[in-house]
Design an enzyme around this catalytic site. Structure first.
Site, mmCIF file in Angstrom:
data_model
loop_
_atom_site.group_PDB
_atom_site.id
_atom_site.type_symbol
_atom_site.label_atom_id
_atom_site.label_comp_id
_atom_site.label_asym_id
_atom_site.label_seq_id
_atom_site.Cartn_x
_atom_site.Cartn_y
_atom_site.Cartn_z
ATOM 1 N N CYS A 1 0.835 -1.202 0.000
ATOM 2 C CA CYS A 1 0.000 0.000 0.000
ATOM 3 C C CYS A 1 0.875 1.260 0.000
ATOM 4 O O CYS A 1 1.353 1.678 1.058
ATOM 5 C CB CYS A 1 -0.916 -0.009 1.227
ATOM 6 S SG CYS A 1 -1.960 1.452 1.306
ATOM 7 N N CYS B 1 -0.163 4.156 2.324
ATOM 8 C CA CYS B 1 0.005 3.963 3.762
ATOM 9 C C CYS B 1 1.487 3.941 4.138
ATOM 10 O O CYS B 1 1.905 4.574 5.101
ATOM 11 C CB CYS B 1 -0.584 2.634 4.213
ATOM 12 S SG CYS B 1 -2.044 2.165 3.330
ATOM 13 N N ASP B 2 2.259 3.178 3.386
ATOM 14 C CA ASP B 2 3.620 2.886 3.831
ATOM 15 C C ASP B 2 4.677 3.755 3.160
ATOM 16 O O ASP B 2 5.832 3.774 3.596
ATOM 17 C CB ASP B 2 3.928 1.395 3.593
ATOM 18 C CG ASP B 2 2.944 0.514 4.344
ATOM 19 O OD1 ASP B 2 2.436 0.984 5.375
ATOM 20 O OD2 ASP B 2 2.676 -0.608 3.905
#
Ligand SMILES: Cc1cc2nc3c(=O)[nH]c(=O)nc-3n(C[C@H](O)[C@H](O)[C@H](O)COP(=O)(O)OP(=O)(O)OC[C@H]3O[C@@H](n4cnc5c(N)ncnc54)[C@H](O)[C@@H]3O)c2cc1C
Length: 507
Positions: free
Chosen positions: A335, A338-339
Protein backbone atom coordinates in the site's frame (compact mmCIF):
# COMPACT_ATOMS: atom_id res chain seq x y z
CA UNK A 1 -1.35 25.48 16.26
CA UNK A 2 -5.02 24.88 15.32
CA UNK A 3 -6.69 27.02 12.68
CA UNK A 4 -9.90 28.88 13.49
CA UNK A 5 -12.16 26.44 11.63
CA UNK A 6 -10.73 23.47 13.51
CA UNK A 7 -11.03 25.37 16.79
CA UNK A 8 -14.71 26.09 16.10
CA UNK A 9 -15.38 22.41 15.41
CA UNK A 10 -13.38 21.38 18.45
CA UNK A 11 -15.27 23.82 20.70
CA UNK A 12 -18.54 22.12 19.75
CA UNK A 13 -17.08 18.69 20.45
CA UNK A 14 -15.62 19.73 23.80
CA UNK A 15 -19.16 20.73 24.85
CA UNK A 16 -20.00 17.03 24.63
CA UNK A 17 -17.50 16.12 27.39
CA UNK A 18 -19.25 14.43 30.30
CA UNK A 19 -16.56 14.55 32.99
CA UNK A 20 -13.12 15.94 33.86
CA UNK A 21 -9.97 14.87 32.01
CA UNK A 22 -6.30 15.16 32.97
CA UNK A 23 -3.54 15.28 30.35
CA UNK A 24 -0.24 13.96 31.74
CA UNK A 25 2.49 15.50 29.65
CA UNK A 26 6.07 14.34 29.27
CA UNK A 27 8.15 16.71 27.11
CA UNK A 28 11.71 17.91 26.58
CA UNK A 29 13.15 20.94 24.82
CA UNK A 30 13.02 19.68 21.21
CA UNK A 31 10.72 20.99 18.48
CA UNK A 32 8.22 18.08 18.70
CA UNK A 33 7.93 18.61 22.46
CA UNK A 34 7.18 22.29 21.91
CA UNK A 35 4.50 21.40 19.34
CA UNK A 36 2.95 18.89 21.72
CA UNK A 37 2.89 21.39 24.58
CA UNK A 38 1.27 23.97 22.29
CA UNK A 39 -1.44 21.52 21.22
CA UNK A 40 -2.20 20.21 24.70
CA UNK A 41 -2.29 23.70 26.21
CA UNK A 42 -4.42 25.11 23.41
CA UNK A 43 -7.00 22.34 23.82
CA UNK A 44 -7.03 22.54 27.62
CA UNK A 45 -7.51 26.32 27.44
CA UNK A 46 -10.73 25.67 25.54
CA UNK A 47 -12.44 23.66 28.31
CA UNK A 48 -12.58 24.10 32.07
CA UNK A 49 -12.97 20.31 32.33
CA UNK A 50 -9.37 19.71 31.14
CA UNK A 51 -6.23 20.11 33.25
CA UNK A 52 -2.60 19.48 32.35
CA UNK A 53 -0.01 17.89 34.65
CA UNK A 54 3.70 17.32 34.04
CA UNK A 55 4.66 13.63 34.20
CA UNK A 56 7.50 11.27 33.46
CA UNK A 57 6.16 8.88 30.82
CA UNK A 58 8.01 6.09 28.98
CA UNK A 59 8.49 8.24 25.86
CA UNK A 60 9.10 11.93 25.44
CA UNK A 61 7.35 13.78 23.92
CA UNK A 62 4.14 12.01 24.83
CA UNK A 63 0.98 12.61 26.82
CA UNK A 64 -1.69 10.39 28.31
CA UNK A 65 -5.41 11.10 28.58
CA UNK A 66 -6.81 10.22 32.00
CA UNK A 67 -9.66 10.63 34.42
CA UNK A 68 -8.81 12.50 37.66
CA UNK A 69 -7.04 9.99 39.91
CA UNK A 70 -7.31 7.17 37.36
CA UNK A 71 -4.91 6.41 34.50
CA UNK A 72 -6.70 4.99 31.48
CA UNK A 73 -3.58 3.83 29.63
CA UNK A 74 -4.34 5.92 26.51
CA UNK A 75 -1.09 7.61 25.42
CA UNK A 76 -0.05 9.59 22.35
CA UNK A 77 3.69 9.53 21.65
CA UNK A 78 4.00 12.14 18.93
CA UNK A 79 1.71 15.05 18.15
CA UNK A 80 -1.69 13.63 17.08
CA UNK A 81 -2.39 15.98 14.20
CA UNK A 82 -3.07 14.97 10.56
CA UNK A 83 -5.27 11.90 10.38
CA UNK A 84 -4.79 11.27 14.12
CA UNK A 85 -6.45 14.48 15.31
CA UNK A 86 -9.84 12.72 15.32
CA UNK A 87 -8.33 9.88 17.39
CA UNK A 88 -7.19 12.42 19.95
CA UNK A 89 -10.59 14.15 20.18
CA UNK A 90 -12.42 10.83 20.35
CA UNK A 91 -10.16 9.59 23.14
CA UNK A 92 -10.77 12.82 25.03
CA UNK A 93 -14.56 12.42 24.78
CA UNK A 94 -14.52 8.73 25.67
CA UNK A 95 -12.24 9.24 28.66
CA UNK A 96 -14.59 12.02 29.81
CA UNK A 97 -17.35 9.40 29.97
CA UNK A 98 -19.03 9.79 26.59
CA UNK A 99 -20.53 6.41 25.61
CA UNK A 100 -18.95 4.68 22.58
CA UNK A 101 -21.17 3.84 19.61
CA UNK A 102 -20.13 0.16 19.62
CA UNK A 103 -22.78 -2.53 20.09
CA UNK A 104 -23.27 -3.72 23.69
CA UNK A 105 -22.10 -7.26 22.79
CA UNK A 106 -18.74 -5.82 21.60
CA UNK A 107 -18.40 -3.66 24.72
CA UNK A 108 -19.09 -6.75 26.85
CA UNK A 109 -16.40 -8.73 24.96
CA UNK A 110 -13.88 -5.93 25.63
CA UNK A 111 -14.78 -5.69 29.31
CA UNK A 112 -14.49 -9.47 29.67
CA UNK A 113 -10.73 -9.44 28.91
CA UNK A 114 -9.05 -10.30 32.20
CA UNK A 115 -5.34 -10.36 31.32
CA UNK A 116 -2.95 -7.41 30.95
CA UNK A 117 -2.67 -6.30 27.32
CA UNK A 118 -0.24 -3.49 26.54
CA UNK A 119 -0.61 -2.40 22.93
CA UNK A 120 1.72 -0.08 21.01
CA UNK A 121 0.88 1.06 17.47
CA UNK A 122 3.39 2.65 15.11
CA UNK A 123 1.66 5.04 12.74
CA UNK A 124 2.35 7.79 10.24
CA UNK A 125 0.24 10.95 10.28
CA UNK A 126 -0.53 10.53 6.56
CA UNK A 127 -1.81 6.97 6.93
CA UNK A 128 -5.57 6.74 6.50
CA UNK A 129 -5.88 3.23 7.95
CA UNK A 130 -4.01 4.10 11.15
CA UNK A 131 -6.75 6.09 12.93
CA UNK A 132 -9.08 3.07 12.84
CA UNK A 133 -6.54 0.99 14.72
CA UNK A 134 -5.62 3.79 17.14
CA UNK A 135 -9.28 4.51 17.87
CA UNK A 136 -10.15 0.83 18.33
CA UNK A 137 -7.30 0.23 20.78
CA UNK A 138 -7.89 3.52 22.62
CA UNK A 139 -11.51 2.51 23.11
CA UNK A 140 -10.48 -0.90 24.47
CA UNK A 141 -8.07 0.86 26.78
CA UNK A 142 -10.75 3.28 28.02
CA UNK A 143 -13.22 0.46 28.67
CA UNK A 144 -10.91 -2.03 30.36
CA UNK A 145 -8.30 -1.20 33.02
CA UNK A 146 -6.29 -4.30 31.98
CA UNK A 147 -5.60 -2.74 28.58
CA UNK A 148 -3.24 0.11 27.65
CA UNK A 149 -2.50 1.60 24.26
CA UNK A 150 0.20 3.96 23.02
CA UNK A 151 0.12 5.53 19.55
CA UNK A 152 3.71 6.08 18.37
CA UNK A 153 4.40 8.44 15.48
CA UNK A 154 7.24 6.88 13.45
CA UNK A 155 8.41 10.30 12.24
CA UNK A 156 8.89 11.54 15.84
CA UNK A 157 10.48 8.32 17.12
CA UNK A 158 12.61 7.62 14.05
CA UNK A 159 15.24 5.53 15.79
CA UNK A 160 12.75 3.34 17.62
CA UNK A 161 10.69 2.91 14.43
CA UNK A 162 13.68 2.21 12.21
CA UNK A 163 12.64 -1.40 11.57
CA UNK A 164 8.96 -0.57 11.08
CA UNK A 165 8.33 -0.81 7.36
CA UNK A 166 4.52 -0.76 7.28
CA UNK A 167 1.96 1.21 9.21
CA UNK A 168 -0.07 0.70 11.23
CA UNK A 169 2.17 -1.88 12.95
CA UNK A 170 0.66 -3.16 16.17
CA UNK A 171 2.63 -4.70 19.03
CA UNK A 172 1.11 -6.52 22.00
CA UNK A 173 3.22 -6.91 25.12
CA UNK A 174 6.33 -6.27 22.98
CA UNK A 175 5.50 -8.83 20.25
CA UNK A 176 4.22 -8.07 16.75
CA UNK A 177 0.43 -8.53 16.89
CA UNK A 178 -0.88 -7.24 13.56
CA UNK A 179 -0.54 -4.77 10.75
CA UNK A 180 -2.93 -2.95 8.45
CA UNK A 181 -6.41 -1.69 9.25
CA UNK A 182 -8.04 -3.47 12.18
CA UNK A 183 -11.36 -2.67 13.77
CA UNK A 184 -12.35 -3.56 17.34
CA UNK A 185 -14.00 -6.70 15.97
CA UNK A 186 -10.82 -7.71 14.12
CA UNK A 187 -8.72 -7.15 17.23
CA UNK A 188 -11.11 -9.13 19.44
CA UNK A 189 -11.16 -11.94 16.93
CA UNK A 190 -7.30 -11.95 16.75
CA UNK A 191 -7.27 -12.13 20.56
CA UNK A 192 -9.56 -15.14 20.43
CA UNK A 193 -12.37 -13.03 21.93
CA UNK A 194 -14.56 -13.04 18.80
CA UNK A 195 -18.18 -14.14 18.81
CA UNK A 196 -18.66 -17.59 20.28
CA UNK A 197 -20.39 -20.31 18.22
CA UNK A 198 -23.11 -20.41 20.90
CA UNK A 199 -24.16 -16.88 19.85
CA UNK A 200 -25.23 -18.35 16.49
CA UNK A 201 -26.93 -21.49 17.78
CA UNK A 202 -30.59 -21.93 17.01
CA UNK A 203 -30.72 -19.27 14.30
CA UNK A 204 -33.63 -19.89 11.97
CA UNK A 205 -32.89 -20.81 8.37
CA UNK A 206 -32.10 -17.68 6.26
CA UNK A 207 -33.71 -16.92 2.92
CA UNK A 208 -30.51 -15.20 1.78
CA UNK A 209 -27.14 -15.45 3.49
CA UNK A 210 -24.43 -13.15 2.17
CA UNK A 211 -20.74 -13.95 2.77
CA UNK A 212 -18.34 -10.97 2.75
CA UNK A 213 -18.50 -7.38 3.92
CA UNK A 214 -17.59 -5.23 0.92
CA UNK A 215 -19.70 -3.12 -1.46
CA UNK A 216 -21.08 -6.23 -3.25
CA UNK A 217 -22.25 -7.76 0.06
CA UNK A 218 -23.78 -4.52 1.31
CA UNK A 219 -25.73 -4.13 -1.90
CA UNK A 220 -26.84 -7.81 -1.98
CA UNK A 221 -28.03 -7.72 1.62
CA UNK A 222 -29.90 -4.41 1.25
CA UNK A 223 -31.64 -5.55 -1.93
CA UNK A 224 -32.58 -8.88 -0.32
CA UNK A 225 -33.87 -7.24 2.88
CA UNK A 226 -35.91 -4.77 0.81
CA UNK A 227 -37.67 -7.77 -0.73
CA UNK A 228 -38.75 -8.79 2.77
CA UNK A 229 -36.41 -11.80 2.80
CA UNK A 230 -34.82 -13.10 6.00
CA UNK A 231 -31.26 -11.89 5.35
CA UNK A 232 -27.92 -12.35 7.10
CA UNK A 233 -24.34 -11.21 6.46
CA UNK A 234 -21.27 -13.16 7.57
CA UNK A 235 -18.14 -10.98 7.32
CA UNK A 236 -14.77 -10.67 8.95
CA UNK A 237 -15.16 -6.89 8.58
CA UNK A 238 -17.45 -4.43 6.85
CA UNK A 239 -16.04 -2.31 4.01
CA UNK A 240 -13.78 -4.79 2.25
CA UNK A 241 -11.05 -3.30 0.07
CA UNK A 242 -12.70 0.08 0.44
CA UNK A 243 -11.04 0.14 3.86
CA UNK A 244 -7.65 0.18 2.11
CA UNK A 245 -8.59 2.90 -0.36
CA UNK A 246 -7.71 6.55 -0.04
CA UNK A 247 -9.85 8.78 -2.26
CA UNK A 248 -12.76 7.54 -4.35
CA UNK A 249 -13.89 9.79 -7.17
CA UNK A 250 -15.79 7.39 -9.42
CA UNK A 251 -18.75 6.33 -7.32
CA UNK A 252 -21.22 8.03 -9.60
CA UNK A 253 -23.23 10.85 -7.94
CA UNK A 254 -20.69 11.11 -5.10
CA UNK A 255 -18.05 13.49 -6.47
CA UNK A 256 -15.41 12.58 -3.93
CA UNK A 257 -15.27 10.45 -0.81
CA UNK A 258 -12.70 8.48 1.13
CA UNK A 259 -12.50 4.73 1.63
CA UNK A 260 -13.00 5.14 5.37
CA UNK A 261 -16.15 7.26 4.91
CA UNK A 262 -17.59 4.87 2.35
CA UNK A 263 -16.98 1.88 4.66
CA UNK A 264 -18.83 3.71 7.47
CA UNK A 265 -21.67 4.64 5.07
CA UNK A 266 -21.99 1.03 3.89
CA UNK A 267 -22.34 -0.17 7.47
CA UNK A 268 -24.86 2.54 8.34
CA UNK A 269 -26.92 1.68 5.27
CA UNK A 270 -26.88 -2.04 6.14
CA UNK A 271 -27.99 -1.21 9.69
CA UNK A 272 -31.05 0.66 8.34
CA UNK A 273 -32.54 -2.72 7.45
CA UNK A 274 -33.54 -5.85 9.29
CA UNK A 275 -30.31 -7.68 8.43
CA UNK A 276 -28.62 -10.10 10.83
CA UNK A 277 -24.99 -8.84 10.67
CA UNK A 278 -22.52 -11.45 11.96
CA UNK A 279 -19.14 -9.65 12.10
CA UNK A 280 -15.74 -10.90 13.16
CA UNK A 281 -16.23 -14.39 11.71
CA UNK A 282 -15.17 -16.01 8.45
CA UNK A 283 -16.92 -18.62 6.36
CA UNK A 284 -14.81 -21.77 6.20
CA UNK A 285 -16.80 -24.14 4.00
CA UNK A 286 -20.14 -24.65 2.33
CA UNK A 287 -22.20 -27.76 1.75
CA UNK A 288 -25.50 -28.17 -0.08
CA UNK A 289 -27.99 -30.80 1.10
CA UNK A 290 -31.56 -31.51 -0.06
CA UNK A 291 -32.91 -29.35 2.79
CA UNK A 292 -30.57 -26.34 2.86
CA UNK A 293 -27.22 -24.79 2.06
CA UNK A 294 -25.02 -25.10 5.17
CA UNK A 295 -22.25 -22.59 5.89
CA UNK A 296 -19.60 -23.50 8.45
CA UNK A 297 -17.83 -20.60 10.18
CA UNK A 298 -14.34 -20.43 11.65
CA UNK A 299 -15.76 -20.46 15.22
CA UNK A 300 -17.43 -23.80 14.47
CA UNK A 301 -21.00 -22.47 14.07
CA UNK A 302 -23.10 -23.80 11.18
CA UNK A 303 -25.68 -21.53 9.55
CA UNK A 304 -28.48 -22.77 7.28
CA UNK A 305 -29.87 -20.86 4.32
CA UNK A 306 -32.10 -21.34 1.28
CA UNK A 307 -29.82 -19.24 -0.95
CA UNK A 308 -26.23 -18.10 -0.58
CA UNK A 309 -24.53 -15.05 -2.13
CA UNK A 310 -20.73 -15.28 -2.10
CA UNK A 311 -19.10 -11.83 -2.26
CA UNK A 312 -15.78 -12.40 -0.54
CA UNK A 313 -13.86 -10.04 -2.84
CA UNK A 314 -10.14 -10.08 -3.41
CA UNK A 315 -6.82 -9.22 -1.80
CA UNK A 316 -3.43 -7.92 -3.05
CA UNK A 317 -1.84 -10.49 -5.34
CA UNK A 318 1.55 -11.68 -4.20
CA UNK A 319 4.58 -12.28 -6.39
CA UNK A 320 5.17 -15.68 -4.83
CA UNK A 321 8.97 -15.33 -4.95
CA UNK A 322 11.45 -16.16 -2.17
CA UNK A 323 11.78 -13.35 0.34
CA UNK A 324 8.34 -11.85 -0.23
CA UNK A 325 6.59 -13.43 2.75
CA UNK A 326 9.65 -13.47 4.98
CA UNK A 327 10.20 -9.73 4.47
CA UNK A 328 6.53 -8.64 4.56
CA UNK A 329 6.36 -5.45 6.65
CA UNK A 330 10.17 -5.41 6.68
CA UNK A 331 10.43 -3.58 3.41
CA UNK A 332 7.94 -5.54 1.28
CA UNK A 333 4.79 -3.44 1.07
CA UNK A 334 1.53 -3.38 -0.88
CA UNK A 335 0.00 0.00 0.00
CA UNK A 336 1.99 3.02 -1.22
CA UNK A 337 -0.39 5.55 0.35
CA UNK A 338 0.00 3.96 3.76
CA UNK A 339 3.62 2.89 3.83
CA UNK A 340 5.24 5.35 1.40
CA UNK A 341 6.22 7.86 4.14
CA UNK A 342 8.30 5.16 5.87
CA UNK A 343 10.61 5.08 2.85
CA UNK A 344 11.49 8.78 2.88
CA UNK A 345 14.85 9.33 1.13
CA UNK A 346 15.20 5.59 0.50
CA UNK A 347 15.60 3.56 -2.68
CA UNK A 348 12.54 1.53 -3.60
CA UNK A 349 11.18 -0.56 -6.45
CA UNK A 350 7.60 -0.94 -7.63
CA UNK A 351 6.80 -4.26 -9.28
CA UNK A 352 4.03 -3.91 -11.86
CA UNK A 353 3.55 -1.49 -14.74
CA UNK A 354 -0.25 -1.23 -14.79
CA UNK A 355 -2.15 1.86 -13.63
CA UNK A 356 -1.75 1.08 -9.93
CA UNK A 357 1.99 0.39 -10.28
CA UNK A 358 2.68 3.57 -12.22
CA UNK A 359 0.50 5.65 -9.87
CA UNK A 360 2.41 4.16 -6.95
CA UNK A 361 5.76 4.98 -8.57
CA UNK A 362 4.71 8.61 -9.19
CA UNK A 363 3.48 8.93 -5.63
CA UNK A 364 6.65 7.38 -4.15
CA UNK A 365 8.95 9.51 -6.32
CA UNK A 366 7.86 12.52 -4.26
CA UNK A 367 9.03 10.83 -1.04
CA UNK A 368 11.84 8.41 -1.92
CA UNK A 369 15.34 9.05 -3.21
CA UNK A 370 14.81 6.77 -6.20
CA UNK A 371 12.03 4.59 -7.59
CA UNK A 372 12.66 1.73 -10.02
CA UNK A 373 9.59 0.34 -11.75
CA UNK A 374 9.83 -3.25 -12.98
CA UNK A 375 7.44 -4.41 -15.68
CA UNK A 376 7.29 -8.04 -16.75
CA UNK A 377 6.20 -7.30 -20.33
CA UNK A 378 7.94 -5.37 -23.09
CA UNK A 379 5.86 -2.25 -22.31
CA UNK A 380 4.06 -0.76 -19.34
CA UNK A 381 0.28 -1.29 -19.44
CA UNK A 382 -0.66 1.94 -17.65
CA UNK A 383 -2.56 4.79 -19.32
CA UNK A 384 -0.34 6.93 -21.56
CA UNK A 385 -0.86 10.05 -19.45
CA UNK A 386 0.46 8.23 -16.36
CA UNK A 387 3.45 6.86 -18.23
CA UNK A 388 4.33 10.35 -19.46
CA UNK A 389 4.08 11.75 -15.95
CA UNK A 390 6.33 8.97 -14.63
CA UNK A 391 8.89 9.47 -17.38
CA UNK A 392 9.04 13.20 -16.65
CA UNK A 393 10.32 12.58 -13.10
CA UNK A 394 14.07 12.74 -12.53
CA UNK A 395 14.35 10.07 -9.82
CA UNK A 396 12.48 7.23 -11.54
CA UNK A 397 13.75 4.41 -13.79
CA UNK A 398 11.64 1.93 -15.72
CA UNK A 399 12.94 -1.56 -16.48
CA UNK A 400 10.81 -3.66 -18.86
CA UNK A 401 11.09 -7.40 -19.60
CA UNK A 402 11.94 -7.91 -15.93
CA UNK A 403 10.76 -11.08 -14.15
CA UNK A 404 11.23 -10.67 -10.39
CA UNK A 405 12.96 -13.76 -8.99
CA UNK A 406 13.75 -12.94 -5.37
CA UNK A 407 13.53 -10.22 -2.78
CA UNK A 408 16.70 -10.30 -0.75
CA UNK A 409 17.45 -9.28 2.81
CA UNK A 410 17.75 -10.70 6.27
CA UNK A 411 16.11 -8.54 8.89
CA UNK A 412 14.90 -6.11 6.19
CA UNK A 413 14.87 -5.74 2.41
CA UNK A 414 18.28 -5.09 0.89
CA UNK A 415 17.55 -5.73 -2.78
CA UNK A 416 15.72 -7.50 -5.57
CA UNK A 417 16.91 -9.98 -8.17
CA UNK A 418 15.19 -10.10 -11.56
CA UNK A 419 15.73 -11.96 -14.80
CA UNK A 420 15.86 -10.07 -18.09
CA UNK A 421 13.31 -12.15 -20.00
CA UNK A 422 15.06 -11.39 -23.30
CA UNK A 423 18.71 -12.06 -22.44
CA UNK A 424 17.87 -14.50 -19.56
CA UNK A 425 20.54 -12.75 -17.51
CA UNK A 426 19.95 -12.22 -13.79
CA UNK A 427 20.36 -8.70 -12.44
CA UNK A 428 20.36 -7.43 -8.86
CA UNK A 429 19.33 -3.99 -7.59
CA UNK A 430 20.12 -2.76 -4.08
CA UNK A 431 16.99 -1.40 -2.44
CA UNK A 432 15.38 -0.48 0.87
CA UNK A 433 11.85 -1.41 -0.12
CA UNK A 434 9.69 -3.19 -2.68
CA UNK A 435 6.08 -2.24 -3.42
CA UNK A 436 4.17 -5.08 -5.10
CA UNK A 437 1.45 -3.81 -7.46
CA UNK A 438 0.47 -6.75 -9.64
CA UNK A 439 -3.27 -6.93 -9.16
CA UNK A 440 -5.58 -9.00 -6.99
CA UNK A 441 -6.36 -12.63 -6.04
CA UNK A 442 -9.96 -13.70 -5.30
CA UNK A 443 -10.81 -14.83 -1.74
CA UNK A 444 -12.37 -18.08 -2.87
CA UNK A 445 -10.05 -20.87 -1.65
CA UNK A 446 -12.49 -21.70 1.18
CA UNK A 447 -15.09 -22.85 -1.39
CA UNK A 448 -13.00 -25.88 -2.43
CA UNK A 449 -14.71 -27.49 -5.39
CA UNK A 450 -18.29 -26.63 -4.38
CA UNK A 451 -18.71 -24.13 -7.23
CA UNK A 452 -16.92 -23.81 -10.55
CA UNK A 453 -13.98 -21.40 -10.55
CA UNK A 454 -11.69 -20.37 -13.40
CA UNK A 455 -7.92 -20.89 -13.44
CA UNK A 456 -7.43 -17.64 -11.50
CA UNK A 457 -9.76 -18.92 -8.77
CA UNK A 458 -12.58 -16.53 -9.73
CA UNK A 459 -16.13 -17.88 -9.35
CA UNK A 460 -17.78 -18.43 -12.73
CA UNK A 461 -21.15 -16.68 -12.86
CA UNK A 462 -23.75 -16.09 -15.54
CA UNK A 463 -25.25 -12.68 -16.26
CA UNK A 464 -27.72 -13.18 -13.36
CA UNK A 465 -24.94 -13.84 -10.88
CA UNK A 466 -25.79 -17.57 -10.68
CA UNK A 467 -23.05 -20.15 -10.17
CA UNK A 468 -23.28 -23.72 -11.45
CA UNK A 469 -24.91 -24.75 -8.12
CA UNK A 470 -28.65 -23.90 -7.94
CA UNK A 471 -29.27 -21.48 -5.04
CA UNK A 472 -25.66 -20.30 -4.82
CA UNK A 473 -24.97 -16.89 -6.36
CA UNK A 474 -21.84 -14.72 -6.40
CA UNK A 475 -21.05 -11.05 -6.87
CA UNK A 476 -18.18 -8.57 -6.99
CA UNK A 477 -14.42 -9.03 -7.22
CA UNK A 478 -14.51 -12.73 -6.29
CA UNK A 479 -16.24 -13.53 -9.58
CA UNK A 480 -15.02 -13.73 -13.16
CA UNK A 481 -16.65 -10.41 -14.05
CA UNK A 482 -14.08 -8.51 -16.10
CA UNK A 483 -13.88 -5.19 -14.30
CA UNK A 484 -13.27 -4.83 -10.58
CA UNK A 485 -14.73 -1.59 -9.31
CA UNK A 486 -16.96 -0.47 -6.44
CA UNK A 487 -19.91 0.53 -8.56
CA UNK A 488 -19.68 -2.71 -10.55
CA UNK A 489 -19.55 -4.78 -7.37
CA UNK A 490 -22.58 -2.95 -6.02
CA UNK A 491 -24.44 -3.57 -9.28
CA UNK A 492 -23.58 -7.25 -9.34
CA UNK A 493 -24.58 -7.54 -5.66
CA UNK A 494 -28.00 -6.14 -6.53
CA UNK A 495 -28.29 -8.56 -9.48
CA UNK A 496 -27.39 -11.54 -7.30
CA UNK A 497 -29.98 -10.57 -4.66
CA UNK A 498 -32.74 -10.12 -7.24
CA UNK A 499 -31.78 -13.45 -8.80
CA UNK A 500 -31.90 -15.10 -5.36
CA UNK A 501 -35.38 -13.63 -4.84
CA UNK A 502 -36.47 -14.97 -8.22
CA UNK A 503 -35.02 -18.39 -7.35
CA UNK A 504 -36.88 -18.44 -4.02
CA UNK A 505 -40.27 -17.72 -5.53
CA UNK A 506 -39.78 -20.46 -8.11
CA UNK A 507 -38.41 -23.17 -5.78
C1 LIG B 1 -6.04 0.46 -2.95
C2 LIG B 1 -7.32 0.27 -3.73
C3 LIG B 1 -7.92 1.36 -4.32
C4 LIG B 1 -9.12 1.23 -5.03
N1 LIG B 1 -9.70 2.33 -5.57
C5 LIG B 1 -10.91 2.21 -6.19
C6 LIG B 1 -11.58 3.37 -6.69
O1 LIG B 1 -11.11 4.50 -6.56
N2 LIG B 1 -12.77 3.18 -7.31
C7 LIG B 1 -13.35 1.95 -7.48
O2 LIG B 1 -14.45 1.87 -8.03
N3 LIG B 1 -12.73 0.85 -7.02
C8 LIG B 1 -11.53 0.95 -6.39
N4 LIG B 1 -10.90 -0.19 -5.92
C9 LIG B 1 -11.53 -1.50 -6.14
C10 LIG B 1 -12.72 -1.74 -5.20
O3 LIG B 1 -12.33 -1.46 -3.86
C11 LIG B 1 -13.22 -3.15 -5.32
O4 LIG B 1 -13.58 -3.40 -6.66
C12 LIG B 1 -14.43 -3.41 -4.43
O5 LIG B 1 -14.16 -3.14 -3.07
C13 LIG B 1 -14.87 -4.86 -4.55
O6 LIG B 1 -15.94 -5.07 -3.69
P1 LIG B 1 -16.35 -6.54 -3.23
O7 LIG B 1 -17.51 -6.36 -2.29
O8 LIG B 1 -16.54 -7.40 -4.40
O9 LIG B 1 -15.10 -7.14 -2.45
P2 LIG B 1 -14.18 -6.61 -1.28
O10 LIG B 1 -14.20 -5.14 -1.21
O11 LIG B 1 -12.87 -7.28 -1.46
O12 LIG B 1 -14.88 -7.16 0.04
C14 LIG B 1 -14.91 -8.54 0.35
C15 LIG B 1 -15.07 -8.73 1.85
O13 LIG B 1 -15.28 -10.09 2.17
C16 LIG B 1 -14.47 -10.46 3.29
N5 LIG B 1 -14.18 -11.90 3.25
C17 LIG B 1 -13.29 -12.52 2.47
N6 LIG B 1 -13.31 -13.85 2.71
C18 LIG B 1 -14.24 -14.04 3.66
C19 LIG B 1 -14.74 -15.20 4.34
N7 LIG B 1 -14.28 -16.44 4.05
N8 LIG B 1 -15.69 -15.04 5.28
C20 LIG B 1 -16.17 -13.81 5.59
N9 LIG B 1 -15.74 -12.68 4.98
C21 LIG B 1 -14.80 -12.80 4.03
C22 LIG B 1 -13.23 -9.62 3.07
O14 LIG B 1 -12.45 -9.50 4.21
C23 LIG B 1 -13.87 -8.30 2.67
O15 LIG B 1 -14.30 -7.61 3.80
C24 LIG B 1 -9.71 -0.07 -5.19
C25 LIG B 1 -9.11 -1.18 -4.58
C26 LIG B 1 -7.93 -1.02 -3.84
C27 LIG B 1 -7.29 -2.21 -3.18
Amino acid sequence: MLNQELKNQLAQLLDLMEGDVVFKLSTGSDESSQKMEDLVNEVSDMSSRITVEKADLKRSPSFSVNRPGEDTGVTFAGVPLGHEFNSFVLALLQVSGRAPKEEQSVIDQIKAIDKPLNFETYISLTCQKCPDVVQALNLMSVLNPNITHTMIDGATFKEEAEDIMAVPSIFLNGEQFGSGRMTVTDILSALGQGPDASEFEGKEIFDVLVVGGGPASASSAIYAARKGLRTGIVADRIGGQVNDTQDIENLISVKKTTGTSLAVNLEEHINEYNIDVMKGVRAESVNKTDESIDLTLDNGAVLHTKTLIVSTGARWRQLGVPGEQELANKGVAYCPHCDGPLFEDKHVAVVGGGNSGVEAAIDLAGICKSVTLLEFGAEMRADQVLQERLNSLSNTTVITNAATKEITGDERVTGLTYEDTQSKEQQHIELDGVFVQIGLSPNTEWLGDTVNRNRMGEIEVDRLGATNVPGIFAAGDCTDQRYKQIIISMGSGATAALSAFDYLIRN
